[in-house]
Design a protein around this motif. Structure first.
Motif, PDB file in Angstrom:
ATOM      1  N   ASN A 105       1.262  -0.936  -0.157  1.00  0.00           N
ATOM      2  CA  ASN A 105       0.135   0.153   0.051  1.00  0.00           C
ATOM      3  C   ASN A 105       1.111   0.931  -0.197  1.00  0.00           C
ATOM      4  N   ALA A 106       0.474   2.041  -0.319  1.00  0.00           N
ATOM      5  CA  ALA A 106       1.365   3.852  -0.574  1.00  0.00           C
ATOM      6  C   ALA A 106       0.923   3.773   0.904  1.00  0.00           C
ATOM      7  N   ASP A 107       2.390   4.512   1.020  1.00  0.00           N
ATOM      8  CA  ASP A 107       2.375   4.543   2.624  1.00  0.00           C
ATOM      9  C   ASP A 107       1.751   6.235   3.080  1.00  0.00           C
ATOM     10  N   ILE A 108       1.196   6.606   1.967  1.00  0.00           N
ATOM     11  CA  ILE A 108       0.540   8.146   2.688  1.00  0.00           C
ATOM     12  C   ILE A 108      -0.801   7.336   2.826  1.00  0.00           C
ATOM     13  N   VAL A 109      -1.587   6.163   2.723  1.00  0.00           N
ATOM     14  CA  VAL A 109      -2.910   5.253   3.079  1.00  0.00           C
ATOM     15  C   VAL A 109      -2.848   4.458   3.996  1.00  0.00           C
ATOM     16  N   THR A 110      -1.578   4.228   4.814  1.00  0.00           N
ATOM     17  CA  THR A 110      -0.794   3.627   6.082  1.00  0.00           C
ATOM     18  C   THR A 110      -1.069   4.978   6.663  1.00  0.00           C
ATOM     19  N   GLY A 111      -0.785   5.721   6.131  1.00  0.00           N
ATOM     20  CA  GLY A 111      -0.035   6.952   7.414  1.00  0.00           C
ATOM     21  C   GLY A 111      -1.659   7.235   7.728  1.00  0.00           C
ATOM     22  N   ILE A 112      -2.866   7.664   7.168  1.00  0.00           N
ATOM     23  CA  ILE A 112      -3.910   8.379   7.489  1.00  0.00           C
ATOM     24  C   ILE A 112      -4.746   7.078   8.007  1.00  0.00           C
ATOM     25  N   SER A 113      -4.845   6.078   7.840  1.00  0.00           N
ATOM     26  CA  SER A 113      -5.318   5.066   8.186  1.00  0.00           C
ATOM     27  C   SER A 113      -4.624   5.080   9.709  1.00  0.00           C
ATOM     28  N   LEU A 114      -3.615   4.756   9.669  1.00  0.00           N
ATOM     29  CA  LEU A 114      -3.277   4.994  11.140  1.00  0.00           C
ATOM     30  C   LEU A 114      -3.581   5.744  12.298  1.00  0.00           C
ATOM     31  N   MET A 115      -3.469   7.092  11.314  1.00  0.00           N
ATOM     32  CA  MET A 115      -4.062   8.459  12.008  1.00  0.00           C
ATOM     33  C   MET A 115      -4.974   8.641  12.477  1.00  0.00           C
ATOM     34  N   LEU A 116      -5.772   8.300  11.674  1.00  0.00           N
ATOM     35  CA  LEU A 116      -7.489   7.575  11.704  1.00  0.00           C
ATOM     36  C   LEU A 116      -7.666   6.982  13.296  1.00  0.00           C
ATOM     37  N   HIS A 138       5.383   2.655  13.677  1.00  0.00           N
ATOM     38  CA  HIS A 138       6.752   1.947  12.928  1.00  0.00           C
ATOM     39  C   HIS A 138       6.774   0.263  13.377  1.00  0.00           C
ATOM     40  N   ILE A 139       6.254  -0.513  14.525  1.00  0.00           N
ATOM     41  CA  ILE A 139       6.043  -1.208  14.770  1.00  0.00           C
ATOM     42  C   ILE A 139       5.643  -1.836  13.451  1.00  0.00           C
ATOM     43  N   THR A 140       4.180  -1.492  13.403  1.00  0.00           N
ATOM     44  CA  THR A 140       3.509  -2.516  12.042  1.00  0.00           C
ATOM     45  C   THR A 140       3.727  -2.236  10.854  1.00  0.00           C
ATOM     46  N   PHE A 141       4.449  -0.685  10.707  1.00  0.00           N
ATOM     47  CA  PHE A 141       5.396  -1.235   9.091  1.00  0.00           C
ATOM     48  C   PHE A 141       6.627  -2.128   9.647  1.00  0.00           C
ATOM     49  N   ASN A 142       6.817  -2.749  11.033  1.00  0.00           N
ATOM     50  CA  ASN A 142       8.273  -2.937  10.696  1.00  0.00           C
ATOM     51  C   ASN A 142       8.436  -4.620   9.990  1.00  0.00           C
ATOM     52  N   ILE A 143       6.969  -4.776  10.887  1.00  0.00           N
ATOM     53  CA  ILE A 143       7.148  -6.526  11.080  1.00  0.00           C
ATOM     54  C   ILE A 143       6.880  -7.460  10.075  1.00  0.00           C
ATOM     55  N   PRO A 144       6.267  -6.847   8.866  1.00  0.00           N
ATOM     56  CA  PRO A 144       6.530  -7.501   7.037  1.00  0.00           C
ATOM     57  C   PRO A 144       7.967  -7.803   6.989  1.00  0.00           C
ATOM     58  N   TYR A 145       8.914  -6.897   7.406  1.00  0.00           N
ATOM     59  CA  TYR A 145       9.644  -6.823   7.015  1.00  0.00           C
ATOM     60  C   TYR A 145      10.718  -7.937   7.494  1.00  0.00           C
ATOM     61  N   ASP A 201      14.095   6.088   8.604  1.00  0.00           N
ATOM     62  CA  ASP A 201      14.366   6.447   6.864  1.00  0.00           C
ATOM     63  C   ASP A 201      12.460   7.250   6.513  1.00  0.00           C
ATOM     64  N   ASP A 202      11.743   6.846   7.683  1.00  0.00           N
ATOM     65  CA  ASP A 202      10.246   6.638   7.303  1.00  0.00           C
ATOM     66  C   ASP A 202      10.254   7.986   7.276  1.00  0.00           C
ATOM     67  N   PHE A 203       9.517   8.708   6.711  1.00  0.00           N
ATOM     68  CA  PHE A 203       8.725  10.180   6.821  1.00  0.00           C
ATOM     69  C   PHE A 203       7.348  10.138   7.322  1.00  0.00           C
ATOM     70  N   ILE A 204       6.693   9.811   5.984  1.00  0.00           N
ATOM     71  CA  ILE A 204       5.504   9.411   5.471  1.00  0.00           C
ATOM     72  C   ILE A 204       4.531   9.486   6.581  1.00  0.00           C
ATOM     73  N   ILE A 205       4.981   8.386   7.423  1.00  0.00           N
ATOM     74  CA  ILE A 205       4.058   7.641   8.208  1.00  0.00           C
ATOM     75  C   ILE A 205       4.144   8.317   9.147  1.00  0.00           C
ATOM     76  N   THR A 206       4.850   8.503   9.725  1.00  0.00           N
ATOM     77  CA  THR A 206       5.622   9.304  10.667  1.00  0.00           C
ATOM     78  C   THR A 206       4.731  10.566  11.111  1.00  0.00           C
ATOM     79  N   TYR A 207       4.514  11.508   9.668  1.00  0.00           N
ATOM     80  CA  TYR A 207       4.557  12.465   9.907  1.00  0.00           C
ATOM     81  C   TYR A 207       2.915  12.733   9.828  1.00  0.00           C
ATOM     82  N   PHE A 208       2.200  12.244   9.481  1.00  0.00           N
ATOM     83  CA  PHE A 208       0.456  11.837  10.080  1.00  0.00           C
ATOM     84  C   PHE A 208       0.344  11.015  11.200  1.00  0.00           C
TER      85      PHE A 208
END
Lengths: 265, 274
Positions: A105-116, A138-145, A201-208
């Motif tokens: 998924n796009a980072d922006i969508v992941t970011g806003i979904s978590l923000m909501l 960050h834990i959420t997007f790190n687990i898959p890796y 390195d993350d910006f977008i998800i942190t930003y939201f």
């Protein structure tokens, strides 16, 4: 001649990729604050950097988030991968599908979904945005890796070893630490390093998801862009670049490291 | 079989986590995107993509993402060919060198490009010095494409390199033995066999280009709005979650389309793991 052309092309692309890095390193030694003028060689930004409590605080937050989120993601991801290996194919591929969502998924969508989600938690339970919301994201997007880098190791493992340990009287927990974990350790380690860098390195998800008052290096830099970035940031990024270089050499010398690298978005 | 039960339980924390932080948040995007302030179900915000200002930003984002994806393929394919021709001893190191830039903060790297490309920036100073005409690229769509290509090129290089490297050398030798020249081998053998790599490279460049708001904000001077910028502004400036979520649903549709295409061509998912 063809060999020369090949080399030339590779060097050209390399130059394209490294030009900004060179610029930043050069600017970090520029005594003038302006990006356009060269004021002479100096270490002033490096010196100032270590006395700048604001940037140091941001750096600390960034490293803390990266470290804690990578450790937690490694823990949850590793045991999850072990469990998934024993699941029925249908359940497993369903869970793998969910695991792929944050990666594809796009980072922006992941970011806003978590923000909501956090906004609702704030409304209903008084949850506060800040370092905790950044960590959870960050834990959420790190687990898959972590799962993706541990999975191949687990598939290669001989299941009889674990069963033999149980037959010989080991408790499941004891067998896990003595039999399974040593086998998959390199995968866990490269998952950790990958999670750590992704988080760094993350910006977008942190930003939201950060809320106001807390910053990581990325969000701090973004906030600075309009007014002009403080040259101390160049100095810091030069230092980080050198550290990452060392870190990457470590990953690449580890067995199986670098195999499961899926590039970040 | 008791042991299996214990092992399966190990996935439980992750399942809880995935439901709480992946599935529920996505459901919320759909909930907000498909309702309005009065909590009524509506397609209004999803369909608002048809409004000229939204449609224009989506169209521009699609166009720029398409152009940068094509440029990335054109730049990366020859490079991947060159890299795969190297002796296996250096191969790790070489790939490593091309991935390395990805680990420096990408905001700073993009910022460095601002410095280099500005109208009185470094590149123009050099051009001036050589009495060459200046380039005026900053704050144009071309600069955004430039930034996208720069940021996402490694994502194209790696899958291409992997898939070309996997081709059995005997197949290439056979093609040569049967009388194919270099270009015939390239177009009839190498390129068709590297399709999985091309496809996964395309998704890995196209999706982040389509959805970025940072590159367009920095190199476009904040005047050129892509769909990512519109969504970002709805959330951070207008606090209109319904509108922002509605447009995010549209964006996800395009991501799903590109994922479906990837899955058709890349069944074993090899290209995705670098």
């Amino acid at each position: 001649m063809i060999k020369f052309l090949k080399r030339f092309y590779a060097v050209l692309i390399l130059l394209f990729l490294y030009l900004p890095m060179i610029t930043l390193v050069v600017l970090s030694f520029n005594s003038s604050k302006s990006r356009a003028k060269w004021g002479g060689f100096s270490f002033i930004w490096y010196r100032n950097l270590f006395h700048d409590s604001e940037i140091m605080k941001v750096l600390l937050t960034t490293l803390l988030v990266a470290f804690v989120s990578a450790v937690v993601a490694c823990f949850i991801g590793t045991i999850a991968a072990i469990g998934m290996n024993k699941m029925k194919p249908f359940t497993r591929s369903a869970l793998m599908g969910v695991t792929n969502i944050p990666m594809l998924n796009a980072d922006i969508v992941t970011g806003i979904s978590l923000m909501l989600l956090f906004l609702i938690l704030k409304d209903k339970f008084g949850f506060r945005f800040g370092i905790v919301s950044i960590l959870l994201s960050h834990i959420t997007f790190n687990i898959p890796y972590v799962i993706l880098s541990v999975m191949p190791r687990i598939k290669k493992m001989n299941p009889s070893n674990y069963e033999a340990a149980l037959d010989l009287g080991a408790t499941p927990v004891y067998a896990f630490f003595k039999v399974i974990l040593p086998d998959i350790w390199p995968g866990v380690l490269s998952g950790f390093l990958m999670a750590f860098t992704m988080s760094l390195d993350d910006f977008i998800i942190t930003y939201f998801t950060k809320g106001s008052g807390v910053d990581t290096l990325s969000t701090k830099i973004y906030a600075m862009v309009k007014k002009g970035v403080n040259p101390e940031m160049y100095a810091l990024s030069t230092l980080i670049f050198v550290s990452v270089l060392i870190l990457l050499i470590l990953i690449n010398t580890l067995p199986s490291g670098g195999k499961s690298k899926k590039a970040e978005k | 079989m008791k042991s299996n039960k214990f092992i399966k339980l190990l996935s439980a924390p992750y399942i809880v986590w995935a439901v709480g932080f992946i599935i529920i948040p996505l459901i919320m995007v759909f909930y907000y995107g498909l309702s309005n302030r009065d909590k009524q179900f509506t397609f209004e915000y999803v369909l608002s993509i048809a409004k000229p200002e939204h449609f224009k930003s989506l169209y521009l984002a699609l166009l720029l993402a398409l152009v940068s994806t094509i440029v990335c393929i054109l730049l990366a394919y020859p490079l991947a060919l060159i890299l795969s021709g190297l002796k296996s001893k250096n191969e790790h190191l070489v790939v490593f060198i091309f991935i390395l830039p990805m680990w420096m903060n990408f905001l700073l790297r993009t910022y460095a490009w601002m410095t280099l490309l500005e109208n009185n920036g470094v590149i123009n100073s050099i051009l001036n010095f050589l009495h060459l005409p200046n380039i005026q690229i900053i704050n144009t769509p071309a600069a955004i494409v430039f930034g996208m290509v720069y940021n996402f090129l490694p994502f194209m290089i790696l899958p291409l390199y992997n898939s070309i490297n996997k081709i059995d050398k005997n197949v290439l030798n056979a093609a040569r033995d049967l009388g194919a020249n270099y270009f015939q081998t390239l177009f009839r053998v190498i390129i068709p066999l590297s399709v999985p790599g091309i496809i996964s490279g395309i998704t890995m460049v196209f999706v982040p280009s389509l959805t970025t708001f940072v590159v367009s904000e920095m190199l476009g001077g904040g005047k050129i709005l892509l769909i990512g910028n519109v969504i970002e502004q709805e959330f951070t400036q207008n606090s209109n979650w319904y509108q922002g979520s509605g447009l995010s649903i549209v964006l996800m549709l395009f991501i799903i389309i590109s994922m479906v295409i990837t899955n058709i061509y890349d069944k074993d998912g090899e290209g995705n793991t670098l």
